[in-house]
Design a protein around this motif. Sequence first.
Motif, PDB file in Angstrom:
ATOM      1  N   SER A 179       0.730  -1.147  -0.136  1.00 58.28           N
ATOM      2  CA  SER A 179      -0.029  -0.072   0.173  1.00 58.28           C
ATOM      3  C   SER A 179       1.016   1.331  -0.009  1.00 58.28           C
ATOM      4  O   SER A 179       1.589   1.635   0.899  1.00 58.28           O
ATOM      5  N   HIS A 180       0.689   2.132  -1.149  1.00 61.56           N
ATOM      6  CA  HIS A 180       1.714   3.096  -1.249  1.00 61.56           C
ATOM      7  C   HIS A 180       1.708   4.256   0.059  1.00 61.56           C
ATOM      8  O   HIS A 180       0.618   4.542   0.437  1.00 61.56           O
ATOM      9  N   GLY A 181       3.001   4.564   0.540  1.00 60.70           N
ATOM     10  CA  GLY A 181       3.113   5.397   1.454  1.00 60.70           C
ATOM     11  C   GLY A 181       3.105   4.831   2.757  1.00 60.70           C
ATOM     12  O   GLY A 181       3.644   5.302   3.718  1.00 60.70           O
ATOM     13  N   THR A 182       2.486   3.606   2.959  1.00 60.37           N
ATOM     14  CA  THR A 182       2.389   2.698   4.164  1.00 60.37           C
ATOM     15  C   THR A 182       3.168   1.427   3.988  1.00 60.37           C
ATOM     16  O   THR A 182       2.957   0.770   5.204  1.00 60.37           O
ATOM     17  N   GLU A 183       3.658   1.071   2.915  1.00 59.08           N
ATOM     18  CA  GLU A 183       4.256  -0.336   2.981  1.00 59.08           C
ATOM     19  C   GLU A 183       5.357  -0.449   3.520  1.00 59.08           C
ATOM     20  O   GLU A 183       5.519  -1.674   4.250  1.00 59.08           O
ATOM     21  N   ALA A 184       6.206   0.316   3.806  1.00 59.28           N
ATOM     22  CA  ALA A 184       7.443   0.209   4.817  1.00 59.28           C
ATOM     23  C   ALA A 184       6.992  -0.183   6.134  1.00 59.28           C
ATOM     24  O   ALA A 184       7.584  -1.129   6.935  1.00 59.28           O
ATOM     25  N   GLU A 185       6.103   0.677   6.799  1.00 63.40           N
ATOM     26  CA  GLU A 185       5.714   0.212   8.141  1.00 63.40           C
ATOM     27  C   GLU A 185       5.046  -1.071   8.238  1.00 63.40           C
ATOM     28  O   GLU A 185       4.900  -1.643   8.942  1.00 63.40           O
ATOM     29  N   HIS A 186       4.110  -1.175   7.052  1.00 65.98           N
ATOM     30  CA  HIS A 186       3.033  -2.385   7.368  1.00 65.98           C
ATOM     31  C   HIS A 186       3.865  -3.616   7.312  1.00 65.98           C
ATOM     32  O   HIS A 186       3.866  -4.527   7.909  1.00 65.98           O
ATOM     33  N   VAL A 187       5.015  -3.594   6.094  1.00 68.37           N
ATOM     34  CA  VAL A 187       5.865  -4.754   6.235  1.00 68.37           C
ATOM     35  C   VAL A 187       6.918  -4.872   7.427  1.00 68.37           C
ATOM     36  O   VAL A 187       6.971  -6.024   8.076  1.00 68.37           O
ATOM     37  N   PHE A 188       7.323  -3.588   8.023  1.00 67.60           N
ATOM     38  CA  PHE A 188       8.278  -4.006   9.184  1.00 67.60           C
ATOM     39  C   PHE A 188       7.549  -4.441  10.384  1.00 67.60           C
ATOM     40  O   PHE A 188       7.967  -4.974  10.972  1.00 67.60           O
ATOM     41  N   ARG A 189       6.160  -4.108  10.480  1.00 65.89           N
ATOM     42  CA  ARG A 189       5.362  -4.657  11.535  1.00 65.89           C
ATOM     43  C   ARG A 189       4.744  -6.021  11.309  1.00 65.89           C
ATOM     44  O   ARG A 189       4.136  -6.477  12.462  1.00 65.89           O
ATOM     45  N   GLY A 190       4.963  -6.759  10.175  1.00 64.70           N
ATOM     46  CA  GLY A 190       4.577  -8.121  10.264  1.00 64.70           C
ATOM     47  C   GLY A 190       3.857  -8.405   9.014  1.00 64.70           C
ATOM     48  O   GLY A 190       3.614  -9.652   8.866  1.00 64.70           O
ATOM     49  N   LEU A 191       3.624  -7.715   7.968  1.00 63.91           N
ATOM     50  CA  LEU A 191       2.779  -8.217   6.782  1.00 63.91           C
ATOM     51  C   LEU A 191       3.643  -8.908   5.811  1.00 63.91           C
ATOM     52  O   LEU A 191       4.017  -8.172   4.653  1.00 63.91           O
ATOM     53  N   HIS A 192       4.004 -10.180   6.254  1.00 64.46           N
ATOM     54  CA  HIS A 192       4.876 -10.734   5.213  1.00 64.46           C
ATOM     55  C   HIS A 192       4.798 -12.253   5.411  1.00 64.46           C
ATOM     56  O   HIS A 192       4.604 -12.455   6.566  1.00 64.46           O
ATOM     57  N   GLY A 193       4.628 -13.119   4.365  1.00 65.26           N
ATOM     58  CA  GLY A 193       4.892 -14.622   4.506  1.00 65.26           C
ATOM     59  C   GLY A 193       5.324 -15.144   2.979  1.00 65.26           C
ATOM     60  O   GLY A 193       5.603 -14.565   1.998  1.00 65.26           O
ATOM     61  N   PHE A 194       5.526 -16.629   3.187  1.00 64.49           N
ATOM     62  CA  PHE A 194       6.096 -17.208   2.179  1.00 64.49           C
ATOM     63  C   PHE A 194       5.147 -17.779   1.188  1.00 64.49           C
ATOM     64  O   PHE A 194       3.957 -18.188   1.473  1.00 64.49           O
ATOM     65  N   TYR A 195       5.218 -17.765  -0.342  1.00 65.70           N
ATOM     66  CA  TYR A 195       4.548 -18.790  -1.097  1.00 65.70           C
ATOM     67  C   TYR A 195       5.489 -19.202  -2.143  1.00 65.70           C
ATOM     68  O   TYR A 195       6.335 -18.757  -2.716  1.00 65.70           O
ATOM     69  N   LEU A 196       5.460 -20.730  -1.826  1.00 63.46           N
ATOM     70  CA  LEU A 196       6.286 -21.473  -2.508  1.00 63.46           C
ATOM     71  C   LEU A 196       5.511 -22.208  -3.624  1.00 63.46           C
ATOM     72  O   LEU A 196       4.440 -22.828  -3.493  1.00 63.46           O
ATOM     73  N   ILE A 197       6.047 -21.997  -4.931  1.00 66.10           N
ATOM     74  CA  ILE A 197       5.513 -23.005  -6.226  1.00 66.10           C
ATOM     75  C   ILE A 197       6.400 -24.105  -6.408  1.00 66.10           C
ATOM     76  O   ILE A 197       7.682 -23.852  -6.513  1.00 66.10           O
ATOM     77  N   GLU A 198       5.765 -25.039  -6.576  1.00 70.96           N
ATOM     78  CA  GLU A 198       6.525 -26.331  -6.805  1.00 70.96           C
ATOM     79  C   GLU A 198       6.208 -27.001  -8.353  1.00 70.96           C
ATOM     80  O   GLU A 198       4.918 -26.745  -8.483  1.00 70.96           O
ATOM     81  N   ASP A 199       6.901 -27.511  -8.880  1.00 72.05           N
ATOM     82  CA  ASP A 199       6.725 -28.096 -10.152  1.00 72.05           C
ATOM     83  C   ASP A 199       7.189 -29.747 -10.256  1.00 72.05           C
ATOM     84  O   ASP A 199       8.211 -29.843  -9.616  1.00 72.05           O
ATOM     85  N   GLU A 200       6.514 -30.390 -11.264  1.00 67.55           N
ATOM     86  CA  GLU A 200       6.689 -31.842 -11.472  1.00 67.55           C
ATOM     87  C   GLU A 200       8.432 -31.915 -11.769  1.00 67.55           C
ATOM     88  O   GLU A 200       9.279 -32.770 -11.499  1.00 67.55           O
TER      89      GLU A 200
END
Length: 487
Positions: A179-200
Amino acid sequence: MLNRRRLIAAGATTVGGAMLLPFTGLTGAGANDVKAPAVKARRFGARGTAKALTPSVSPFSVRMPVPQVLQPAQSTSSADVYKVVIKPAVAEILPGVQTPVLTYGGQFVGPTIRARTGRPVKIVYGNRLDAPANVHLHGGHVPATSDGHPMDLIQPGEARLYDYPNTQQGATLWYHDHSHGTEAEHVFRGLHGFYLIEDEAERSLRLPSGAYDVPIMLRDVEFEQNGELLFFDDPANRTTILANGAIQPYFPVAARKYRFRLLNASNEHVFQLNLGGREMVKIASDGGLLPAPVPLTELVLASAERAEIVIDFARYPVGSQLVLSNGSTPVLRFDVTRTATDDSRLPGTLRPLPTLPAATVTRDVAMSFDLTGANPIGMVNNQPFDPNRVDFQIKRGSTEIWRVSNADTIGVDHTFHMHLVQFRVLDRNGAAPLPQDAGLKDTVHLPANGSVRVQATFTDYVGRYVYHCHYLEHSSIGMMAQMEIIP
């Protein structure tokens, strides 16, 4: 000389259109939600009395958690459907201290989503914060409407559906607020996670899998005296390193091969990781597997970059302890606690890189600050971000070379991130790329006076996407631009 504290001074509350869905029944919502930190209302200087806390933590006294793998709320013949709430919570980062955080699904490191190439994923994100938020799948090849464009916001109390086709090869991606203008603080405070793609094709290599395939999010933090996260300060003071949300944890391992998916989720930090001279083998970069394994004793990982490594603990007797350090600072200890069978492999050949088509366009991208006013403004090609301006118009299917440079004369670093596609680094400062530039990349480190040439093919979708500095304090004050992919 730039006062780095001023770089995180600016914030903005912006409003953009969103596809809204019913908010009821979303995973993680409930009466026990805690009050969110007042992100939107604060600006730099509002917390001038805050004092930093020097944490006193016994090293290697807590086990490193592994983020929970989220299960679909529904699986149909055509897609897996997930529901996630963006909500405030508390996390025990410091022993015995409840720290207010922002989360996806109530977890300080958001739940891991494991997807498969060719199997679409749909995620409904509902916003229970008191400020707009959104979600960007970093490294994902996704339609523009699901990219998490900085102006496509989920307003408080509303929800949005994101469509992820997962047409790309296996890779370690991550999702975070944009979210522009608030991305730095939002991510710093915890809005992050893994998304793992697997293939054959990757699965057929028999790399370590299951419990032996472990994502590790590395990031830096700073605390106030009361245990809250201290955002409004010089990022250089974020000297406490977290591994999956824990300070100097240990992780018990068996005497066999492990695959570790490392992510630098810091707002602005470069890790120099080592095992005290012991070997680790790099097998993948941002966009997936390398052509062949690369043995190394140090791994450089800048903000938003990912790398996958294999460590063979069978080389060490039970009872051994290996410390992963950032330079000379211990981050995580691996404790070899048991023997185990190991039918995994580390083959000599992994995945060939795609052929580079001939480029038909060359562009220049320069990142810098405008320091003429009371507060610094981030710029790309001497212009701050304007969502109504298209900076580059690109024909779908075309291949381009971008010359990206750190044009600041004040000695600050940047990282460059391109949405929608991965690229190849052709050269750095006119010479051969560095080891950390190998493979398919979507983020690259640009130290002071640094430059790279990258080549990308835009084969996926039409629409508007951004490219920007991924030092999030820089992008949040304008160091971002917009490209439009056209038919």
